[in-house]
Design an enzyme around this catalytic site. Structure first.
Site, PDB file in Angstrom:
ATOM      1  N   ASN A   1     -59.291  10.891 -23.321  1.00 45.16           N
ATOM      2  CA  ASN A   1     -58.156  11.674 -22.831  1.00 45.16           C
ATOM      3  C   ASN A   1     -58.596  12.446 -21.581  1.00 45.16           C
ATOM      4  OD1 ASN A   1     -56.166  13.566 -22.353  1.00 45.16           O
ATOM      5  ND2 ASN A   1     -55.940  14.182 -24.485  1.00 45.16           N
TER       6      ASN A   1
ATOM      7  N   HIS B   1     -49.051   8.923 -22.095  1.00 42.84           N
ATOM      8  CA  HIS B   1     -50.258   9.765 -22.070  1.00 42.84           C
ATOM      9  C   HIS B   1     -51.255   9.190 -23.069  1.00 42.84           C
ATOM     10  CE1 HIS B   1     -53.000  13.026 -22.110  1.00 42.84           C
ATOM     11  NE2 HIS B   1     -52.600  13.536 -23.256  1.00 42.84           N
TER      12      HIS B   1
ATOM     13  N   CYS C   1     -51.712  18.289 -20.165  1.00 39.47           N
ATOM     14  CA  CYS C   1     -51.685  16.819 -20.071  1.00 39.47           C
ATOM     15  C   CYS C   1     -50.389  16.259 -19.497  1.00 39.47           C
ATOM     16  CB  CYS C   1     -51.970  16.204 -21.432  1.00 39.47           C
ATOM     17  SG  CYS C   1     -53.596  16.637 -22.055  1.00 39.47           S
TER      18      CYS C   1
HETATM   19  N1  COA Z   1     -66.490  12.343 -36.916  1.00 34.85           N
HETATM   20  C1  COA Z   1     -66.507  12.247 -38.255  1.00 34.85           C
HETATM   21  N2  COA Z   1     -65.705  12.978 -39.046  1.00 34.85           N
HETATM   22  C2  COA Z   1     -64.853  13.824 -38.447  1.00 34.85           C
HETATM   23  C3  COA Z   1     -64.785  13.966 -37.053  1.00 34.85           C
HETATM   24  C4  COA Z   1     -65.657  13.175 -36.287  1.00 34.85           C
HETATM   25  N3  COA Z   1     -65.663  13.227 -34.926  1.00 34.85           N
HETATM   26  N4  COA Z   1     -63.833  14.890 -36.747  1.00 34.85           N
HETATM   27  C5  COA Z   1     -63.333  15.295 -37.926  1.00 34.85           C
HETATM   28  N5  COA Z   1     -63.959  14.665 -38.949  1.00 34.85           N
HETATM   29  C6  COA Z   1     -63.713  14.810 -40.391  1.00 34.85           C
HETATM   30  C7  COA Z   1     -63.063  16.113 -40.743  1.00 34.85           C
HETATM   31  O1  COA Z   1     -64.033  17.124 -40.873  1.00 34.85           O
HETATM   32  C8  COA Z   1     -62.398  15.779 -42.043  1.00 34.85           C
HETATM   33  O2  COA Z   1     -63.353  15.805 -43.074  1.00 34.85           O
HETATM   34  P1  COA Z   1     -62.969  16.363 -44.531  1.00 34.85           P
HETATM   35  O3  COA Z   1     -61.931  15.403 -45.055  1.00 34.85           O
HETATM   36  O4  COA Z   1     -64.275  16.283 -45.254  1.00 34.85           O
HETATM   37  O5  COA Z   1     -62.457  17.729 -44.301  1.00 34.85           O
HETATM   38  C9  COA Z   1     -61.982  14.323 -41.852  1.00 34.85           C
HETATM   39  O6  COA Z   1     -62.803  13.807 -40.792  1.00 34.85           O
HETATM   40  C10 COA Z   1     -60.531  14.150 -41.474  1.00 34.85           C
HETATM   41  O7  COA Z   1     -60.253  15.050 -40.415  1.00 34.85           O
HETATM   42  P2  COA Z   1     -58.833  15.155 -39.789  1.00 34.85           P
HETATM   43  O8  COA Z   1     -58.834  16.221 -38.739  1.00 34.85           O
HETATM   44  O9  COA Z   1     -57.835  15.235 -40.896  1.00 34.85           O
HETATM   45  O10 COA Z   1     -58.722  13.710 -39.096  1.00 34.85           O
HETATM   46  P3  COA Z   1     -57.482  13.033 -38.421  1.00 34.85           P
HETATM   47  O11 COA Z   1     -57.212  11.751 -39.055  1.00 34.85           O
HETATM   48  O12 COA Z   1     -56.330  13.994 -38.241  1.00 34.85           O
HETATM   49  O13 COA Z   1     -58.054  12.711 -36.977  1.00 34.85           O
HETATM   50  C11 COA Z   1     -57.935  13.580 -34.744  1.00 34.85           C
HETATM   51  C12 COA Z   1     -58.497  13.776 -36.153  1.00 34.85           C
HETATM   52  C13 COA Z   1     -58.392  14.754 -33.880  1.00 34.85           C
HETATM   53  C14 COA Z   1     -58.505  12.285 -34.189  1.00 34.85           C
HETATM   54  C15 COA Z   1     -56.383  13.500 -34.785  1.00 34.85           C
HETATM   55  O14 COA Z   1     -55.875  14.543 -35.589  1.00 34.85           O
HETATM   56  C16 COA Z   1     -55.758  13.588 -33.424  1.00 34.85           C
HETATM   57  O15 COA Z   1     -55.955  12.725 -32.578  1.00 34.85           O
HETATM   58  N6  COA Z   1     -54.939  14.621 -33.167  1.00 34.85           N
HETATM   59  C17 COA Z   1     -54.334  14.798 -31.871  1.00 34.85           C
HETATM   60  C18 COA Z   1     -55.321  15.373 -30.920  1.00 34.85           C
HETATM   61  C19 COA Z   1     -54.884  15.278 -29.484  1.00 34.85           C
HETATM   62  O16 COA Z   1     -54.247  14.335 -29.117  1.00 34.85           O
HETATM   63  N7  COA Z   1     -55.273  16.274 -28.676  1.00 34.85           N
HETATM   64  C20 COA Z   1     -55.022  16.279 -27.273  1.00 34.85           C
HETATM   65  C21 COA Z   1     -53.591  16.435 -26.951  1.00 34.85           C
HETATM   66  S1  COA Z   1     -53.266  16.370 -25.258  1.00 34.85           S
END
Ligand code: COA
Length: 317
Positions: free
Chosen positions: A269, A239, A115
């Site tokens: 993204n 980004h 990215c």
């Molecule tokens: N829909 C519904 N629930 C979801 C889900 C979705 N699409 N994806 C995950 N969940 C659930 C998980 O299973 C978890 O459930 P649990 O509590 O029963 O285990 C809960 O939601 C929380 O998951 P978590 O991963 O802790 O959520 P989060 O608040 O960290 O958000 C992201 C997840 C991916 C949105 C966030 O971590 C993020 O944006 N990270 C950076 C990713 C990124 O930028 N990647 C590219 C970099 S270039």
């Protein structure tokens, strides 16, 4: 990274272009095929929809063509093409095909820094101009839908396809680049990766945590090299991975999010394309004036981080 050497030949962006595939994939459409919801995706990421179905070469040709047209340049006058992508259509040669299709007669190279690819490409292009090139086309394109697992709700909502391009031209005087930073930490590859032929795999929470720190550290280095502070920055072009990452980075840098260019809601993204798409959006909306300072900053797989401070239009004061 060093500050820019005194007397280095400068450059300015003289044209830009963007391209997105036609097909829109909404949160509701995703929710029809996996256990998620529009509400969950919007509130956790700021994404409402993304575009899918593009090829890296096809999207690049379109954004590149627009950028050349705006710069008023015949393609034969371009001295180098830098195509940033982490999703080339084939193992090699994407940049060369774009060069051929656009009618350019110059060197052409794919740059892959996930990215941060566009930022690596943009800094590289300024370097080529410092060494004697007159005009460089920089394109950032990704077709992440091809490496996204649409059975994995943790990653599928995040990614999309798109492309943005800029033409960089040499100028007398200092040019637009006031400070830059390129960074990488290979010890963190495992938290965000894709095997060759595989899908994106990610530890979301850990990526989030590191992303904010990486962006802030890199931005501060670029601003220090430029000899400016966040109060001097008119607009930050971050980004676009998650609106909450953008918000947290803005908070830590001390800039209100209203001074950020944000396009993530309708694109998701798009990796190498997010920064040129957000830059073009700000320019097209008239948010940038001659002499304004812009802070471009990103992070990505590798992990990598990169940023730069640009004075729009060069050494206008
Ligand atoms: N829909 C519904 N629930 C979801 C889900 C979705 N699409 N994806 C995950 N969940 C659930 C998980 O299973 C978890 O459930 P649990 O509590 O029963 O285990 C809960 O939601 C929380 O998951 P978590 O991963 O802790 O959520 P989060 O608040 O960290 O958000 C992201 C997840 C991916 C949105 C966030 O971590 C993020 O944006 N990270 C950076 C990713 C990124 O930028 N990647 C590219 C970099 S270039």
């Amino acid at each position: 990274m060093p500050a820019i050497r005194e007397g280095a030949r400068g450059a300015v962006i003289s044209g830009w272009g963007t391209s997105l595939p036609e097909k829109v994939l909404t949160n509701d459409e995703l929710a029809a095929t996996m256990d998620t919801s529009d509400e969950w995706i919007r509130s956790r990421t700021g994404i409402a929809e993304r575009r899918v179905g593009g090829t890296t070469i096809g999207l690049s040709i379109e954004s590149g063509r627009q950028a050349l047209e705006m710069a008023g340049l015949d393609p034969s006058r371009i001295d180098a093409l830098v195509l940033a992508t982490t999703t080339p259509d084939k193992q090699w040669g994407s940049a060369a095909v774009v060069q051929h299709e656009l009618g350019m007669r110059c060197g052409a190279v794919d740059v892959n820094a996930a990215c941060t690819g566009f930022m690596y490409g943009l800094v590289t292009a300024h370097g080529l101009i410092a060494m004697g090139a007159d005009r460089v086309l920089v394109i950032g394109t990704d077709s992440l839908s091809r490496i996204t697992d649409y059975t994995d709700r943790a990653t599928a909502p995040l990614f999309g396809d798109g492309s943005g391009a800029v033409v960089l031209e040499s100028v007398d005087g200092d040019g637009e680049l006031l400070g830059w930073d390129l960074d990488a930490d290979g010890s963190a590859l495992g938290i965000l990766q894709a095997e060759v032929g595989g899908y994106i795999e990610m530890e979301g929470k850990e990526v989030f945590r590191r992303a904010v720190r990486l962006m802030v550290d890199s931005a501060e280095k670029s601003m220090a090299h430029a000899g400016v502070t966040i109060d001097d920055i008119k607009l930050i072009i971050p980004h676009q991975a998650n609106i909450r990452i953008i918000q947290a980075a803005c908070d830590r840098l001390g800039i209100p999010i209203e001074r950020a260019s944000v396009v993530i809601e309708h694109t998701g993204n798009t990796s190498s394309a997010t920064i040129p798409l957000a830059l073009a959006d700000a320019l097209d909306r008239g948010r940038v004036e001659y002499g304004d300072l812009l802070l471009l900053v990103g992070f990505g797989g590798g992990m990598t981080a990169a940023s730069c401070v640009l004075r729009w239009g060069g050494d206008a004061q």
